[in-house]
Design a protein around this motif. Structure first.
Motif, PDB file in Angstrom:
ATOM      1  N   LEU A  93       0.534  -0.729  -0.753  1.00 15.04           N
ATOM      2  CA  LEU A  93      -0.212  -0.556   0.327  1.00 15.04           C
ATOM      3  C   LEU A  93       0.713   0.909   0.002  1.00 15.04           C
TER       4      LEU A  93
ATOM      5  N   GLU B 237      -3.028  16.181   8.472  1.00 14.25           N
ATOM      6  CA  GLU B 237      -4.307  15.214   7.960  1.00 14.25           C
ATOM      7  C   GLU B 237      -3.822  14.134   8.248  1.00 14.25           C
ATOM      8  N   GLY B 238      -4.758  12.965   8.389  1.00 18.20           N
ATOM      9  CA  GLY B 238      -4.053  11.377   8.134  1.00 18.20           C
ATOM     10  C   GLY B 238      -4.021  10.948   7.140  1.00 18.20           C
ATOM     11  N   PRO B 239      -3.085   9.811   6.500  1.00 15.72           N
ATOM     12  CA  PRO B 239      -2.899   9.274   5.630  1.00 15.72           C
ATOM     13  C   PRO B 239      -3.616   9.001   5.184  1.00 15.72           C
TER      14      PRO B 239
ATOM     15  N   LEU C 175      -4.874   7.026   1.059  1.00 23.64           N
ATOM     16  CA  LEU C 175      -4.665   5.567   0.406  1.00 23.64           C
ATOM     17  C   LEU C 175      -4.388   6.312  -0.955  1.00 23.64           C
TER      18      LEU C 175
ATOM     19  N   ILE D 130       4.178  14.037   2.789  1.00 27.18           N
ATOM     20  CA  ILE D 130       4.783  12.663   4.010  1.00 27.18           C
ATOM     21  C   ILE D 130       3.890  11.074   2.693  1.00 27.18           C
TER      22      ILE D 130
ATOM     23  N   TYR E  16       0.403   5.389   0.732  1.00 26.28           N
ATOM     24  CA  TYR E  16       0.108   6.541   1.288  1.00 26.28           C
ATOM     25  C   TYR E  16       0.352   7.794   1.211  1.00 26.28           C
TER      26      TYR E  16
ATOM     27  N   LEU F  91      -0.649  -3.457  10.280  1.00 29.42           N
ATOM     28  CA  LEU F  91      -0.161  -2.247   8.877  1.00 29.42           C
ATOM     29  C   LEU F  91       1.418  -2.551   9.092  1.00 29.42           C
TER      30      LEU F  91
ATOM     31  N   PHE G 132       4.253   0.073   8.593  1.00 30.78           N
ATOM     32  CA  PHE G 132       5.156   1.158   7.790  1.00 30.78           C
ATOM     33  C   PHE G 132       6.556   0.974   7.461  1.00 30.78           C
TER      34      PHE G 132
ATOM     35  N   GLN H 139      -0.404  11.256   3.479  1.00 29.61           N
ATOM     36  CA  GLN H 139       0.006  12.419   4.215  1.00 29.61           C
ATOM     37  C   GLN H 139      -0.035  14.037   4.956  1.00 29.61           C
TER      38      GLN H 139
ATOM     39  N   PHE I 144       3.743   7.617   2.685  1.00 36.61           N
ATOM     40  CA  PHE I 144       4.379   6.174   3.484  1.00 36.61           C
ATOM     41  C   PHE I 144       3.742   4.245   2.530  1.00 36.61           C
TER      42      PHE I 144
END
Lengths: 115, 113
Positions: A33, A41-43, A45, A86, A35, A103, A105, A37, A88
């Motif tokens: 996966l 905020e949140g990551p 997808l 960022i 992501y 998960l 990371f 960010q 990930f």
């Protein structure tokens, strides 16, 4: 354990340049996966990869699931200022062929795009 | 509805306070997660709920107490926190056993003073 080594740690590029980042692991992952960010905020997808060798695109983003199932890369073409953030890589931890639902990371790649 | 909603967005609390973080999703996901994230670091898993039951606790101190009242809600109760607990707290959800990735909320920025 199943750790992900992500590189580079940071990138400073000019708008319009292409970007490439990758993740490697000593363990096999069944899913990769990617992501992004944004600050505060949140990551979110970006791309999910489910099969070894799979190459998937999402607009200017392209990601590949390595044949060995131990690596993946993400490319961003023709970068724009809103690509800043960022990135990930992540994968569900696997034991005996099943996912724990956790998960793992990578450490993240901090992308800065200069106009 | 494809979102995970977290409230509050920001929280400042003293070390003797009790507060709660809330998370809600209506995607039919039966797995929900709490993550803690420090600046410029990857999220770190704290708790996993599967079918409203706690399935994983990553050795989190007892001053953090999770609760899953129903399949759509996840709470994190905070008590007697330390300044080093200041971080972005992220909630996420997914289908159980799902390898498609989680949907994350925007997080609660917690500052402990």
């Amino acid at each position: 354990g199943q750790q992900l080594n992500q590189s580079p740690q940071s990138m400073f590029i000019q708008e319009g340049e292409d970007v490439s980042m990758n993740c490697t692991s000593s363990s096999i992952f069944n899913t990769w996966l990617w992501y992004k960010q944004d600050p505060g905020e949140g990551p979110v997808l970006l791309i999910a990869l489910y099969k070894a060798g799979e190459l998937t695109s999402n607009g200017r983003l392209t990601a590949q699931f390595g044949i060995t199932r131990k690596d993946s890369f993400l490319n961003i073409s023709a970068s724009i200022p809103s690509d800043v953030g960022i990135y990930f890589c992540a994968g569900p931890r696997v034991a005996g062929g099943t996912s724990y639902g956790k998960l793992t990371f990578g450490q993240g790649t901090i992308l800065t795009v200069h106009p | 509805d494809t979102e995970v909603t977290q409230t509050p967005k920001h929280l400042v609390m003293g070390m003797t306070n009790k507060k709660s973080l809330k998370c809600e999703q209506h995607m039919g996901h039966r797995a929900m997660y709490w993550y803690k994230q420090k600046a410029k670091k990857p999220p770190e898993l704290m708790f996993v709920y599967s079918y409203e039951k706690l399935s994983i606790n990553e050795s989190v101190p007892s001053r953090f107490s999770p609760e899953c009242p129903n399949s759509s809600l996840l709470n994190l109760h905070l008590h007697a926190l330390q300044p080093e607990d200041s971080a972005l707290y992220l909630c996420a959800s997914s289908h159980v056993g799902n390898n498609y990735g989680y949907t994350f909320g925007s997080g609660t920025r917690l500052t402990v003073v």
